[in-house]
Design an enzyme around this catalytic site. Structure first.
Site, PDB file in Angstrom:
ATOM      1  N   HIS B  20      32.795  12.172   1.841  1.00 16.19           N
ATOM      2  CA  HIS B  20      32.701  11.513   2.679  1.00 16.19           C
ATOM      3  C   HIS B  20      32.933  12.056   3.548  1.00 16.19           C
ATOM      4  O   HIS B  20      33.835  11.879   4.105  1.00 16.19           O
ATOM      5  CB  HIS B  20      33.443   9.923   1.799  1.00 16.19           C
ATOM      6  CG  HIS B  20      33.216   9.103   2.310  1.00 16.19           C
ATOM      7  ND1 HIS B  20      31.539   8.447   2.710  1.00 16.19           N
ATOM      8  CD2 HIS B  20      33.088   8.235   3.766  1.00 16.19           C
ATOM      9  CE1 HIS B  20      31.487   7.769   3.788  1.00 16.19           C
ATOM     10  NE2 HIS B  20      32.912   7.594   4.353  1.00 16.19           N
ATOM     11  N   ASP B  22      31.891  11.362   7.028  1.00 18.04           N
ATOM     12  CA  ASP B  22      32.053  10.070   8.465  1.00 18.04           C
ATOM     13  C   ASP B  22      31.012  10.833   9.086  1.00 18.04           C
ATOM     14  O   ASP B  22      31.692  12.001  10.047  1.00 18.04           O
ATOM     15  CB  ASP B  22      33.004   9.554   9.193  1.00 18.04           C
ATOM     16  CG  ASP B  22      34.167   8.539   7.896  1.00 18.04           C
ATOM     17  OD1 ASP B  22      33.358   7.487   7.237  1.00 18.04           O
ATOM     18  OD2 ASP B  22      35.088   8.759   7.442  1.00 18.04           O
ATOM     19  N   ASP B 144      31.179   3.609   1.311  1.00 22.15           N
ATOM     20  CA  ASP B 144      32.645   2.917   2.523  1.00 22.15           C
ATOM     21  C   ASP B 144      32.508   1.793   3.585  1.00 22.15           C
ATOM     22  O   ASP B 144      33.439   1.550   3.388  1.00 22.15           O
ATOM     23  CB  ASP B 144      32.878   4.233   3.059  1.00 22.15           C
ATOM     24  CG  ASP B 144      34.192   4.328   3.848  1.00 22.15           C
ATOM     25  OD1 ASP B 144      34.930   3.397   3.727  1.00 22.15           O
ATOM     26  OD2 ASP B 144      34.550   5.353   4.991  1.00 22.15           O
ATOM     27  N   HIS B 377      28.507   4.260   9.554  1.00 21.32           N
ATOM     28  CA  HIS B 377      29.995   2.699   9.049  1.00 21.32           C
ATOM     29  C   HIS B 377      30.761   2.481   9.895  1.00 21.32           C
ATOM     30  O   HIS B 377      31.938   1.875   9.931  1.00 21.32           O
ATOM     31  CB  HIS B 377      29.911   2.362   7.913  1.00 21.32           C
ATOM     32  CG  HIS B 377      30.415   3.728   7.252  1.00 21.32           C
ATOM     33  ND1 HIS B 377      29.747   4.500   6.880  1.00 21.32           N
ATOM     34  CD2 HIS B 377      31.817   3.937   7.328  1.00 21.32           C
ATOM     35  CE1 HIS B 377      30.779   5.446   6.303  1.00 21.32           C
ATOM     36  NE2 HIS B 377      31.771   5.542   6.171  1.00 21.32           N
TER      37      HIS B 377
END
Lengths: 898, 898
Positions: B20, B22, B144, B377
């Protein structure tokens, strides 16, 4: 051949991608291998080898060096044939190069040369067996050990290494070398061997073993990678290139040639090799213009002292670890003996089988590997975390020892029964002998010459017993003495065992109830001496006097030579520094830093309590305090004084860490000079507040004068020499004329900020400080006659007899319990260093002349020994002379000439 | 097809290795890519892709999914052809699978649908262009984001996704779903579209997106690896196998079928992919016996609300980020407009060139990518670290904006001159206009229908000037008003600009010195109102009254409809919790947790100072305190009330963090119901202390009733509706009947322990708290006539006119400064969502019916629009209907039927 030779008129920067993989430190060796226990540190060696091999495979221009065979061999075992073939290809092409190639990167201050040779042999032979001669390491790589011993250099030379690189040396020394362009020179490793036999090209790494500042590209580093996206604000290519060229030029200023090395790696780095290689690739791509440079001259200076002690700042002398964890240090020394005996008896079995035994599964491998790991510079050095020290001792060495005891027991009894080993006889604990009325003692002598040794066996003597000891082979009843004892068993049975060369003798021991009044065989429980009387013990050789007021030893007489001098011995302690205004440095596992140069007496009232004096073995018990005891012994017929010290639990409730020493003060006019051995072998001269190769600014008057003592320390003047031999490695010094001291134990509350992040505060099973017991052996004699004594006594100390027990009915011992496996015992100046069997079934034999060139007029002379018929059942067909590491024929190797 | 289909009668555990990544959070997106700034966290995405691709290559049984195209596309660009070919092979064989495939994994609470569609399009089209249809992501992956919007589900369905998986939902909701086996169900994403067009299979991940406890094998994890050396004391194979089977069975209990998924990865994991894959290989090898299991039924439940708000514990409602960093949220919304205008004008230029322009190097790409990243996000959500927020705004968006301004300027002036853009006109700062006596204003309308808008231009009006504004195309002199101003410029020039559909109009503005007495054109500096008088402003549509005592708005009259109701508006603040006995949870960037449900008045003395009232635009200035101001405006001819709020620097010297709200209290009988939009598009009904799909135990009476407001919030009863539109995303609620509130700004001293590890404490250039200014637009009308107003006003809000300036001599503006690029303006219910040009030179056009099914009797009806001749110079040859993401022909895709 695979190396880039560079260009003559340019500065050639050799990028050396490497990883430094401690076989245990903050985590155990197993945890480091797998990457477990990662809350301490993630380090996982399996991934280093996984990813490095992969990164080498994809790009033929990439290179890597690997060092620690303990890790590599383990990883190798787990690989499939395809990967193994690929690795072989990489090794053949010089893309993966082994350097050093020891099982571990051994410590140099607390290690014995026997163990160093063994651990190097284990690694080097693995490489040779696996990859052939092409993989033979050419360069030794001791980048992390905390100081460097001359003996190590000598051993490396004899192992065929072309050079040695290391990272840690005294900061003043380094500054001097940088200035004088002596970062590389020739190290003369021996005063006895003809040079260049023990000469070694030795280079100091510019950055320890790290990359220049800003160029650590590991996945666990904090430096920025090379960010070369041209659209990026953060683009740092120019900055990195400038910094690199500047670092290269700065470094080049300290070296004589136009070739410099940059160590690109550090502790457990390259677990994600891509991160390193990707950025190195970019770095090399962008720094593509080598810079013109001319600075070559090739006259190398020569050095013949060593690199102890190591300091990295004025108040940071790494001299504490010479003594740290004395229990572990003693256990490692004792385990070395087990391994040698195991090797010897495995060879006996192999020869018995007509050299057909299956040695691939040799049980001795477990201890061999454990000992390899234990020589690591954070293992025997005492500088690992506590849980790791426990792993070395309680898992690795103990498990290895168990396997070797099986071997020993099985060979001696020819598989007929199990002998019992008692590991705690030094604290007079042996359930087997304490609970038996009749048993057999088998005593094995691993030396290739016959010796007579006093044996002490814990027994139960209440209410009153007579012990009868019969030498089985002759049926003779031996003289015995039963010592009442304050230890675990209430008595010790003492008798003199005559032992054959490389063999054993056996004794039947039986206990009879005596009439209550028959105390003939008992020595009285040492009566407290009338404080107004001086006390003297003596045998044929020595007389030792203790002062009636202080309770301390105060003089020694050598009866034969007539030397009588005052010898004042005391136990004292330095208060370990918690930092002060001069420096925040605290005393810790690595660093020795006393708070004051004046130590405190262990005895609070300045008086030592004396008790006891006895016949066959004469003993004086000294109580310095509740946590410091000593027994001084003179055995009948034995020409040295034994001092058994017991220290601990060192009290720290007063919040003062303590570093306990035994100090001898005499009138010997030693004038600041003293002598310490290197790794139990050759001896170096030391001088207080002095370094042979640079002008010392002494900033720690005690710690800065400490040196490693692996087996002996002595002081002398024109006539008299006082020698103290030790049973393990310790730190020692001579801080005033006529004095010498050894640090025997330490317990500290501070932490020395060198990474281990724990105070050195060993505790026993009840949470108290650990108690340690050890021995010093004293020789007082003329200078000329001392060496022949301490050389032989030193040999006997690390290869002392092994005592085992059988039941009432003696086990099936050949020749009724007496056996020598050697046909012709060796002369005293020759030590049988190795008698072992290789994986391929040949015998590996090392014979060592154990006298230095000028030690003794007679014993230092060359000796001729016949290998033929040396060992029983051993028919010599071919003899190959190997390098010391056993990994190549000596005559096939031409070391570089410098 | 490459997936293991499993076995019918066994529990099939699908291991999903993933990372994941970001695109900015604790580090900037660039730092994450390279692995720079690693003192914060090592995370380096380049190595993830490097090593994952390598690990997939060496073992055809391995699989990996990748998500964030912002990272992937960047990495791809750096690879050589060989690696690119290998990756193509991996994608073709299903070994590397893209899922989601957006430029980023966008936030769902603070994002506008226009930006979501754009960022998904950017990523999906990259994948299609690079790998072809085989790489099209089938599954959306929002693991997320902190809550999930229904509009997002609808958009995903329209993009052709077969399913959606996510990780975060209310803990009570999750417990209920686990119990009721509703971890997977069908989500009905739209109330307007025919199902199944907006239906989406939606699965909740058992472990968020992490592995089961004990199975995190990443190089930065703390779990032990699988240690399978059989000789090892630490061997943990049995333990790991038992734990894994137990975790699988536990998980399986919550799912309806015998297929479960385990997410094997987490934040920035797999940077050393070997560590993960090696241990997964071992895990799968040792857990080789799938367990018999039967638990299949395939009736899926249906859900039609959303997943807001998200709470992961009773006092941890993630409703603070709806408002966090209001400045950034406003800038992202504004930047969306720039990107749309840039797209439009780039297309105009492309059409002008006969569709021969080189769009590969399109300048709009910079802002397109920046906006893609900004939807992340932790970006627009306001939950990144401060330095990362600075990077989003000051580097990414600003740089993208600069490029787009070049495009806009160059297309409008046909390359003849540079127009000047003033980014700070909202705070009446524009050097260009303030320092010019004569200049040109060009006002571009990005809507496909004509609008008339009041333009406010900062000017210097001292000592006294007359401003003449001439509409260039007609030569008409416009009515103006000059407002004295307390901001940066001392005056604002106001006039009404009539703007063509998808085009611009231009105005010449000249300043003349007036005679000292001629103040005709100046409005008086708002005089302080006599406190005994109420104050009322009004235009043709509204009359707004302010109470003389309190200074607060207290009633509104809709003149046309005759509605007159009390509307009491105030600015207040909640004190952000620093933790209390019930929970240590503090209010922070993510979490909203007021210390008390009762907010404090911004005005200390309970009185708001009122000033001013003026003609053409009537304004009332309210001063609540030194750090909270408001202007309420009624423009002539404009049918809404504008409330411009200015908040900051929020004072925190009292050590109280503050969360500032604007609250409206009316007599509307709303009874706990209120309505909020999802991502600026469809509207959802909310009810206080209620969740449609489970019985709520409300534990935070304020924060637990907050919902995202991206464009509008309203309350209503049978007749009357009060609608508030916003200019950016904010949190909002209705906590009592007739009331609604919006949180406009927050400044906190605590930290909410969700990882960002910084208090949300934005400061300006002088270290004071950041001042933020924004607008609310109020509509008070009947329920039935509200939608047609707020739909159109909402469209005008996020696509407001763009004002640019040229010199005194008007730039080479076609048709004397007036131009419309559309042939036939669109009807009001059709929004031209996208007019852009693809990399391959086709036009990408999105037309959107912007009225929901039951919004309006007339405007909600279907409309037919002709594409032919829609845009000037645009000859339609082929029309392909694409999925919403623009990455596949709609008729080629058959979504799975559930």
């Amino acid at each position: 051949q695979s190396c880039n030779q560079g260009e003559a008129d340019k500065l050639n920067v050799h990028i050396v991608p490497h990883t430094h993989d401690d076989v245990g430190w903050l985590k155990t060796v197993d945890q480091y291998y797998y990457g477990a226990n990662s809350s301490i540190a993630w380090a996982g060696v399996q991934y280093i080898l996984d990813t490095v091999v992969q990164q080498l495979s994809v790009d033929p221009t990439r290179r890597f060096i690997y060092v620690e065979v303990a890790f590599f061999s383990r990883w190798w075992r787990e690989q499939n044939t395809e990967v193994q073939q690929e690795v072989k290809r990489l090794v053949q092409e010089g893309r993966l190069e082994f350097i050093l190639g020891g099982w571990s990167m051994n410590d140099e201050a607390a290690t014995h040369y026997n163990a160093i040779i063994d651990q190097m042999t284990l690694g080097l032979r693995f490489l040779n067996d696996t990859f052939g001669p092409c993989a033979r390491p050419r360069v030794a790589w001791q980048i992390d050990p905390f100081g460097h011993s001359r003996e190590q250099a000598s051993l490396f030379a004899q192992m065929g290494f072309d050079g040695l690189f290391f990272g840690r040396l005294d900061y003043q020394d380094k500054e001097t070398r940088e200035m004088k362009l002596k970062m590389e020179e020739i190290w003369r490793g021996s005063q006895s061997l003809h040079h260049p036999e023990a000469d070694l090209f030795t280079g100091v790494n510019e950055n320890g073993y790290n990359p220049p500042a800003g160029f650590c590209f590991d996945a666990y580093c904090k430096d920025d990678p090379i960010m070369d996206d041209p659209t990026l604000e953060d683009n740092n290519v120019k900055q990195k290139v400038d910094d690199f060229i500047s670092a290269a030029h700065k470094q080049a200023k300290h070296f004589r040639t136009n070739h410099i090395m940059m160590t690109m790696g550090s502790d457990f780095q390259y677990s994600n090799a891509k991160a390193w290689f990707k950025n190195l690739d970019k770095l090399m791509k962008y720094v593509n213009s080598a810079v013109r440079y001319k600075n070559c001259f090739f006259l190398w200076s020569v050095k013949s002292d060593d690199f102890f002690p190591y300091a990295d700042a004025p108040h940071q002398f790494w001299t504490g670890y010479f003594t740290s964890r004395p229990g572990l240090k003693g256990y490692v020394r004792e385990s070395n003996k087990y391994l040698q005996v195991c090797n010897q008896l495995e060879t006996v079995a192999h020869l018995r089988s007509g050299m057909k035994s299956n040695l691939r599964t040799s049980k001795s491998n477990v201890l061999r590997a454990a000992m390899g790991v234990a020589q690591h510079h954070d293992a025997v050095s005492g500088t690992s975390k506590q849980h790791v020290a426990n792993d070395y001792a309680k898992h690795k060495l103990k498990s290895g020892g168990r396997h070797c005891k099986d071997v020993i027991s099985s060979v001696i009894t020819e598989g007929s029964s199990n002998l019992t080993f008692c590991d705690y006889m030094n604290i007079t604990l042996c359930d087997f002998t304490q609970n038996s009325n009749r048993f057999t003692a088998v005593v094995y002598n691993p030396l290739a010459r016959a010796v007579s040794k006093y044996i002490r066996i814990p027994v139960d003597c209440t209410p009153s017993y007579i012990f009868v000891v019969i030498e089985l082979v002759t049926g003779a009843r031996l003289t015995t003495q039963v010592r009442r004892n304050r230890g675990n068993a209430n008595c010790e049975l003492v008798f003199l065992a005559k032992l054959p060369a490389l063999g054993y003798n056996s004794f039947s021991i039986e206990k009879y109830k005596s009439s209550a009044t028959n105390k003939r065989l008992f020595t009285p429980k040492g009566k407290v001496v009338n404080p107004s009387d001086d006390i003297t013990i003596s045998n044929e050789f020595y007389s030792v006097n203790f002062n009636r007021n202080s309770g301390l030893m105060d003089s020694i007489v050598n009866i034969e030579s007539g030397i009588k001098i005052p010898v004042h011995q005391d136990m004292l302690w330095y208060n370990g520094s918690m930092g002060n205004n001069a420096s925040k440095q605290q005393s810790g596992a690595y660093i020795f830093r006393p708070n004051s140069s004046t130590p405190f007496h262990c005895s609070n009232d300045g008086k030592v309590k004396l008790s006891g004096s006895n016949p066959l073995v004469q003993e004086v018990y000294q109580k310095f305090s509740d946590w410091a005891y000593q027994v001084v012994r003179l055995y009948k017929g034995i020409k040295h004084i034994e001092v058994e010290w017991t220290v601990g639990p060192i009290p720290v409730k007063d919040q003062w860490g303590k570093e306990v020493i035994s100090r001898y003060e005499t009138n010997i006019d030693s004038n600041g000079y003293f002598y310490t051995d290197a790794n139990g072998r050759e001896v170096l001269e030391r001088k207080k507040n002095y370094r042979p190769t640079w002008k010392l600014n002494q900033t720690e008057p005690v710690a800065g004068n400490y040196y490693p003592v692996n087996s002996r320390i002595y002081i002398r003047d024109a006539h008299v020499q006082l020698t103290v031999l030790t049973d393990r490695s310790q730190g020692g010094s001579s801080l005033s004329s006529g004095a010498l001291e050894l640090m025997v134990h330490r317990r500290l509350l501070g932490e020395d900020s060198k990474g281990v992040a724990e105070p050195l505060n060993e505790t026993g099973q009840f949470g108290d400080g650990l108690i340690t017991r050890g021995k010093h052996w004293l020789l007082l004699d003329t200078v000329t006659s001392s060496a022949k004594q301490h050389r032989l006594l030193g040999e006997e100390a690390f290869m002392s007899p092994l005592v085992m027990f059988g039941g009432a009915t003696p086990p099936a011992l050949v020749q009724v319990g007496f056996q020598s496996f050697i046909v012709n015992p060796l002369p005293p100046n020759i030590h049988l260093l190795t008698l072992a069997t290789t994986n391929s079934g040949e015998l590996l034999v090392r014979l060592e002349h154990q006298f230095a060139k000028h030690d003794d007029d007679v014993l230092s002379q060359p000796v001729t020994v016949s290998l033929k018929g040396l060992i029983k059942n051993f028919e010599v067909k071919i003899v190959d002379e190997l390098l010391l590491g056993g990994n190549a024929l000596k005559n096939t190797i031409n070391r570089l000439q410098w």
